[in-house]
Design a protein around this motif. Sequence first.
Motif, PDB file in Angstrom:
ATOM      1  N   VAL A  54       0.836  -1.202   0.000  1.00 40.53           N
ATOM      2  CA  VAL A  54       0.000   0.000   0.000  1.00 40.53           C
ATOM      3  C   VAL A  54       0.871   1.252   0.000  1.00 40.53           C
ATOM      4  CG1 VAL A  54      -1.720   1.300   1.311  1.00 40.53           C
ATOM      5  CG2 VAL A  54      -1.930  -1.193   1.104  1.00 40.53           C
ATOM      6  N   GLU A  55       1.917   1.235   0.813  1.00 36.84           N
ATOM      7  CA  GLU A  55       2.800   2.403   0.883  1.00 36.84           C
ATOM      8  C   GLU A  55       3.572   2.586  -0.422  1.00 36.84           C
ATOM      9  OE1 GLU A  55       5.110   1.567   4.319  1.00 36.84           O
ATOM     10  OE2 GLU A  55       3.408   1.826   5.697  1.00 36.84           O
ATOM     11  N   ARG A  56       4.011   1.492  -1.039  1.00 37.60           N
ATOM     12  CA  ARG A  56       4.728   1.607  -2.307  1.00 37.60           C
ATOM     13  C   ARG A  56       3.830   2.226  -3.385  1.00 37.60           C
ATOM     14  NH1 ARG A  56       8.054  -3.009  -5.820  1.00 37.60           N
ATOM     15  NH2 ARG A  56       8.220  -1.715  -7.701  1.00 37.60           N
ATOM     16  N   GLY A  58       1.284   3.981  -2.898  1.00 39.23           N
ATOM     17  CA  GLY A  58       0.888   5.312  -2.471  1.00 39.23           C
ATOM     18  C   GLY A  58       1.903   6.398  -2.739  1.00 39.23           C
ATOM     19  N   ARG A  59       3.112   6.024  -3.139  1.00 37.18           N
ATOM     20  CA  ARG A  59       4.102   7.058  -3.456  1.00 37.18           C
ATOM     21  C   ARG A  59       3.661   7.917  -4.634  1.00 37.18           C
ATOM     22  NH1 ARG A  59       8.802   2.884  -2.722  1.00 37.18           N
ATOM     23  NH2 ARG A  59       8.419   2.538  -4.958  1.00 37.18           N
ATOM     24  N   ARG A  60       2.918   7.306  -5.566  1.00 43.16           N
ATOM     25  CA  ARG A  60       2.478   8.058  -6.742  1.00 43.16           C
ATOM     26  C   ARG A  60       0.981   7.906  -7.009  1.00 43.16           C
ATOM     27  NH1 ARG A  60       6.925   5.572  -8.986  1.00 43.16           N
ATOM     28  NH2 ARG A  60       5.699   4.432 -10.549  1.00 43.16           N
ATOM     29  N   HIS A  61       0.264   7.222  -6.110  1.00 38.49           N
ATOM     30  CA  HIS A  61      -1.142   6.958  -6.363  1.00 38.49           C
ATOM     31  C   HIS A  61      -1.983   7.215  -5.119  1.00 38.49           C
ATOM     32  CE1 HIS A  61      -0.351   5.028 -10.249  1.00 38.49           C
ATOM     33  NE2 HIS A  61       0.698   4.486  -9.677  1.00 38.49           N
ATOM     34  N   ARG A  62      -3.240   7.475  -5.357  1.00 33.76           N
ATOM     35  CA  ARG A  62      -4.243   7.562  -4.295  1.00 33.76           C
ATOM     36  C   ARG A  62      -4.801   6.151  -4.111  1.00 33.76           C
ATOM     37  NH1 ARG A  62      -9.876  10.903  -5.223  1.00 33.76           N
ATOM     38  NH2 ARG A  62     -10.854  10.545  -3.172  1.00 33.76           N
ATOM     39  N   VAL A  63      -4.469   5.498  -3.018  1.00 32.27           N
ATOM     40  CA  VAL A  63      -4.773   4.083  -2.829  1.00 32.27           C
ATOM     41  C   VAL A  63      -6.015   3.930  -1.940  1.00 32.27           C
ATOM     42  CG1 VAL A  63      -3.897   1.861  -2.034  1.00 32.27           C
ATOM     43  CG2 VAL A  63      -2.333   3.526  -3.063  1.00 32.27           C
ATOM     44  N   VAL A  64      -6.960   3.129  -2.413  1.00 34.78           N
ATOM     45  CA  VAL A  64      -8.214   2.920  -1.689  1.00 34.78           C
ATOM     46  C   VAL A  64      -8.361   1.432  -1.349  1.00 34.78           C
ATOM     47  CG1 VAL A  64     -10.736   3.106  -1.776  1.00 34.78           C
ATOM     48  CG2 VAL A  64      -9.304   4.844  -2.910  1.00 34.78           C
ATOM     49  N   VAL A  65      -8.596   1.147  -0.081  1.00 35.04           N
ATOM     50  CA  VAL A  65      -8.951  -0.209   0.359  1.00 35.04           C
ATOM     51  C   VAL A  65     -10.271  -0.106   1.104  1.00 35.04           C
ATOM     52  CG1 VAL A  65      -6.519  -0.875   0.576  1.00 35.04           C
ATOM     53  CG2 VAL A  65      -7.758  -0.081   2.593  1.00 35.04           C
ATOM     54  N   TRP A  66     -10.990  -1.228   1.192  1.00 41.31           N
ATOM     55  CA  TRP A  66     -12.220  -1.218   1.989  1.00 41.31           C
ATOM     56  C   TRP A  66     -12.522  -2.615   2.482  1.00 41.31           C
ATOM     57  CZ3 TRP A  66     -12.624  -2.279  -3.109  1.00 41.31           C
ATOM     58  CH2 TRP A  66     -13.621  -3.168  -3.539  1.00 41.31           C
ATOM     59  N   ASP A  67     -13.415  -2.669   3.446  1.00 38.00           N
ATOM     60  CA  ASP A  67     -13.877  -3.937   3.998  1.00 38.00           C
ATOM     61  C   ASP A  67     -15.152  -4.354   3.275  1.00 38.00           C
ATOM     62  OD1 ASP A  67     -11.831  -3.862   5.862  1.00 38.00           O
ATOM     63  OD2 ASP A  67     -13.102  -3.113   7.488  1.00 38.00           O
ATOM     64  N   HIS A  68     -15.124  -5.544   2.653  1.00 40.53           N
ATOM     65  CA  HIS A  68     -16.352  -6.086   2.090  1.00 40.53           C
ATOM     66  C   HIS A  68     -17.414  -6.218   3.182  1.00 40.53           C
ATOM     67  CE1 HIS A  68     -14.465  -7.149  -1.684  1.00 40.53           C
ATOM     68  NE2 HIS A  68     -13.577  -7.917  -1.091  1.00 40.53           N
ATOM     69  N   ARG A  69     -18.644  -6.343   2.781  1.00 38.30           N
ATOM     70  CA  ARG A  69     -19.694  -6.713   3.738  1.00 38.30           C
ATOM     71  C   ARG A  69     -19.250  -7.967   4.490  1.00 38.30           C
ATOM     72  NH1 ARG A  69     -25.410  -5.911   0.342  1.00 38.30           N
ATOM     73  NH2 ARG A  69     -24.552  -4.504  -1.253  1.00 38.30           N
ATOM     74  N   ASP A  70     -19.552  -8.009   5.766  1.00 35.09           N
ATOM     75  CA  ASP A  70     -19.246  -9.153   6.628  1.00 35.09           C
ATOM     76  C   ASP A  70     -17.754  -9.308   6.907  1.00 35.09           C
ATOM     77  OD1 ASP A  70     -21.829 -10.640   7.315  1.00 35.09           O
ATOM     78  OD2 ASP A  70     -22.006 -10.410   5.139  1.00 35.09           O
ATOM     79  N   THR A  71     -16.970  -8.243   6.732  1.00 38.51           N
ATOM     80  CA  THR A  71     -15.569  -8.275   7.137  1.00 38.51           C
ATOM     81  C   THR A  71     -15.224  -6.971   7.847  1.00 38.51           C
ATOM     82  OG1 THR A  71     -14.564  -7.229   5.165  1.00 38.51           O
ATOM     83  CG2 THR A  71     -15.008  -9.601   5.048  1.00 38.51           C
ATOM     84  N   GLY A  72     -14.183  -7.032   8.674  1.00 44.61           N
ATOM     85  CA  GLY A  72     -13.646  -5.824   9.291  1.00 44.61           C
ATOM     86  C   GLY A  72     -14.684  -4.989   9.997  1.00 44.61           C
ATOM     87  N   ARG A  73     -14.734  -3.700   9.652  1.00 42.01           N
ATOM     88  CA  ARG A  73     -15.652  -2.764  10.294  1.00 42.01           C
ATOM     89  C   ARG A  73     -16.931  -2.536   9.491  1.00 42.01           C
ATOM     90  NH1 ARG A  73     -11.251   1.838  12.352  1.00 42.01           N
ATOM     91  NH2 ARG A  73     -10.053   0.413  13.673  1.00 42.01           N
TER      92      ARG A  73
END
Length: 298
Positions: A54-56, A58-73
């Motif tokens: 993600v950090e790599r 992110g050096r030149r990109h806007r990086v988006v992650v998310w939690d699918h339904r029924d995962t994480g938050r």
Amino acid sequence: MPADAPDSAPREHTVPVADGVELWARESGDPTGTPVLLVMGAASSGVLWPDALVERLGRRHRVVVWDHRDTGRSTRAVDVAPYELRDLATDAVRVLDHLGVQRAHVVGMSMGGLLTQLLLLDHPDRVLSATLFCTGALAGAPGGEGLPGPHPDLLALWSRLGETRDEDAEMEFRVEHWQALAGAVVPFPREEVLALERGAVAHGGPADASSATAHARAGTSGLARGAELAGVRVPTLVVEAPEDPAYPPPTARHLADSVPGARLVTVPGMGHALPAAVLEPFGDAVEGHLDAVDAAKP
């Protein structure tokens, strides 16, 4: 940070996608860079993407992650508001809409690769490029007959996903699962995997049997669309993981052959996982693909 530098601090969001269903999402990296949407696999929170990757990006990109339904938050939904797996692809579009992103590079792993293929078919105007790995073509793609299925040892582990375990036993099971997924060529980084899973628990709370099997219980209608991949015109990279026990060779080759113009790159020793040992060659392949598409776009 200079006064005129863009703010690269992570920004968290709550994204409504259906009645009573909300998703957690996070963007990081260069907010002025081309967006990159990372689509995780089944029963997996977005925080399982390795920080180094993600950090790599992110050096030149806007990086988006998310939690699918029924995962994480994100909302635990399958038992109270049943959904189809294809709805998770629509969720990806809702995340882009919420963040004001018109088009993004999309990188999909495992189930995330299947969802990315649905985006290529139904929302090609939202996809700058696609990167597919540790996945196979949607059902119905010509030439898919006779491809090998998941390794029997992995199937045996999957049959235990819904078991109830205490916290220590659950963590041991997750490590065992990742070890089976990673294959036997790259040394298995047990402590690295433990830290990653502990981070996922800290992020979204302990996994329960319902959450672990939610995506296996979601509807599967509308997924037999592999023949339509012949109409894809979005630049696509397929990364082959030769030690992947879930989608073993030649599954990646078949997927690349199913998408016109798709390029196939093999990361030696890679299984169905992203340990530190494969992140550099994998990151090289992904970044090279993104850079080439960015350089070519108007």
